[in-house]
Design a protein around this motif. Structure first.
Motif, short mmCIF file in Angstrom:
data_model
loop_
_atom_site.label_atom_id
_atom_site.label_comp_id
_atom_site.label_asym_id
_atom_site.label_seq_id
_atom_site.Cartn_x
_atom_site.Cartn_y
_atom_site.Cartn_z
N LEU A 77 1.33 10.68 2.00
CA LEU A 77 2.67 11.07 1.57
C LEU A 77 2.59 11.92 0.30
N TYR A 78 1.69 11.56 -0.61
CA TYR A 78 1.61 12.32 -1.84
C TYR A 78 1.03 13.71 -1.59
N GLU A 115 12.48 10.32 0.66
CA GLU A 115 12.76 11.62 0.07
C GLU A 115 12.18 12.76 0.90
N LEU A 116 11.06 12.50 1.56
CA LEU A 116 10.39 13.53 2.36
C LEU A 116 10.87 13.56 3.80
N GLY A 117 11.77 12.64 4.16
CA GLY A 117 12.29 12.61 5.51
C GLY A 117 11.40 11.89 6.50
N HIS A 118 10.61 10.92 6.01
CA HIS A 118 9.72 10.10 6.84
C HIS A 118 8.81 10.97 7.73
N PRO A 119 7.98 11.83 7.12
CA PRO A 119 7.08 12.68 7.92
C PRO A 119 6.06 11.83 8.68
N ARG A 120 5.67 12.28 9.87
CA ARG A 120 4.70 11.55 10.68
C ARG A 120 3.27 11.99 10.41
N ASP A 126 -3.22 14.62 9.42
CA ASP A 126 -3.54 13.19 9.43
C ASP A 126 -2.25 12.38 9.61
N PRO A 127 -2.25 11.36 10.47
CA PRO A 127 -1.04 10.57 10.72
C PRO A 127 -0.67 9.71 9.51
N ILE A 128 0.60 9.59 9.26
CA ILE A 128 1.12 8.75 8.17
C ILE A 128 1.64 7.46 8.80
N PRO A 129 1.10 6.31 8.39
CA PRO A 129 1.55 5.04 8.98
C PRO A 129 3.06 4.84 8.82
N THR A 130 3.69 4.26 9.83
CA THR A 130 5.10 3.93 9.73
C THR A 130 5.26 2.68 8.87
N GLY A 133 3.44 -0.16 10.14
CA GLY A 133 1.99 -0.05 10.21
C GLY A 133 1.49 0.59 11.49
N GLU A 134 2.32 1.36 12.17
CA GLU A 134 1.93 1.98 13.42
C GLU A 134 1.38 3.39 13.18
N LEU A 135 0.40 3.78 13.99
CA LEU A 135 -0.18 5.11 13.94
C LEU A 135 -0.14 5.72 15.33
N PRO A 136 0.17 7.01 15.45
CA PRO A 136 0.21 7.63 16.77
C PRO A 136 -1.18 7.74 17.37
N GLU A 137 -1.23 7.88 18.67
CA GLU A 137 -2.51 8.04 19.37
C GLU A 137 -3.18 9.33 18.91
N LYS A 138 -4.49 9.26 18.72
CA LYS A 138 -5.23 10.43 18.29
C LYS A 138 -5.37 11.40 19.45
#
Length: 301
Positions: A77-78, A115-120, A126-130, A133-138
């Motif tokens: 996120l940062y 603030e960033l609109g919950h980017p994925r 690189d995927p950002i965990p929800t 704690g979920e991550l999309p399939e690689k």
């Protein structure tokens, strides 16, 4: 490295290995964290004593994974925040985020995500965990796994080690870049994109992950970079690279660098940069690195 930071970096690395379906080892941890094998042994003992790792394996416990994903999310996120709002070059995002991730609380991370609109995904794909704690399939494979002539879209760029990433960055390749593998051999790979051709060592090409184009998508060979436009030549603006961010992107948009705008190269500095372009009645001076990130399609005269 402070003990807390060392533990967090180790957890983050183990979570990344798990996502990549890669087996971790003491040697890999030592190389990643730049510590001795004695220090690795002590670190692993601390991780298991804190019940962040399973006994006698490199698997994270539930608590260990939750902690690791918090650090991963804070870091990515940062990096996204830096990409969107700062003037820092992309080569520094990872380094800055590596330090900042240790200071962000869970509440800080939650607020930053909002603030960033919950980017994925972060700027490197690189995927950002929800929050769950979920991550999309690689998805996708590295370019080394595709044959010559293959066309696809970049979805991830590995930003470490920095010396390899810098070559990709200088070529202007980003997530969402559409490219063609023009040629490959046992040591190098030649890529074609946006009217440009780049030849990389295979170790660089291996840092780029791509997927095949969707049905109906093609590599538009008519799209080039503004930097290729000669004096007196005209072109229609198609868009801007994802590398144009923050204040610079806003400035170019304000100047009229938007899809559909017709521009013409009029004046060139003797050194080659900047170049003056006629845009909406005004002559705008743009540096070479800016023109390499503006996409155009030539207009017949």
């Amino acid at each position: 490295m402070e003990e807390k930071k060392l533990i967090q970096h180790a957890l983050k690395f183990l979570a990344e290995c798990d996502y990549d379906c890669q087996s971790a080892s003491p040697e890999m941890i030592g190389k990643k964290l730049s510590i001795t094998m004695d220090e690795v042994t002590k670190l692993l003992q601390k991780l298991r004593a804190a019940e962040f790792m399973e006994p006698d394996t490199f698997a994270l416990t539930g608590d260990g994974r939750e902690y690791a994903l918090h650090i991963l999310k804070a870091h990515r996120l940062y990096e996204t925040y830096l990409a969107r709002t700062s003037g820092h070059p992309e080569s520094l995002w990872h380094q800055i985020a590596d330090e900042k991730e240790h200071d962000l609380t869970r509440e800080d991370v939650k607020q930053l995500s909002e603030e960033l609109g919950h980017p994925r995904f972060d700027p490197h794909g690189d995927p950002i965990p929800t929050s769950a704690g979920e991550l999309p399939e690689k998805l996708g494979k590295t370019l080394l796994e595709y044959p010559a002539g293959w066309v696809g879209r970049v979805v991830h760029i590995e930003d470490e080690p920095a010396e390899l990433y810098s070559q990709i960055s200088r070529a202007g390749i980003t997530t969402d870049t559409v490219l063609r593998i023009a040629d490959k051999d046992t040591n190098t790979m030649t890529l074609h994109l946006e009217g440009e051709t780049f030849r990389f060592p295979n170790e660089v090409a291996d840092q780029i992950t791509a997927v095949k184009l969707k049905a109906g998508e093609t590599l538009d060979e008519s799209v080039e970079r503004l930097s290729r436009l000669g004096l007196g030549e005209k072109a229609e603006v198609v868009g801007m690279s994802a590398l144009v961010r923050g204040l610079e992107r806003n400035r170019l948009l304000d100047l009229g660098v938007v899809p559909g705008t017709i521009t013409q190269a009029e004046l060139r500095n003797p050194s080659g940069s900047p170049v003056g372009y006629r845009i909406r009645g005004a002559c705008i001076a743009l540096r070479k690195e800016q023109t390499e990130r503006i996409r155009i399609r030539r207009v017949r005269q």
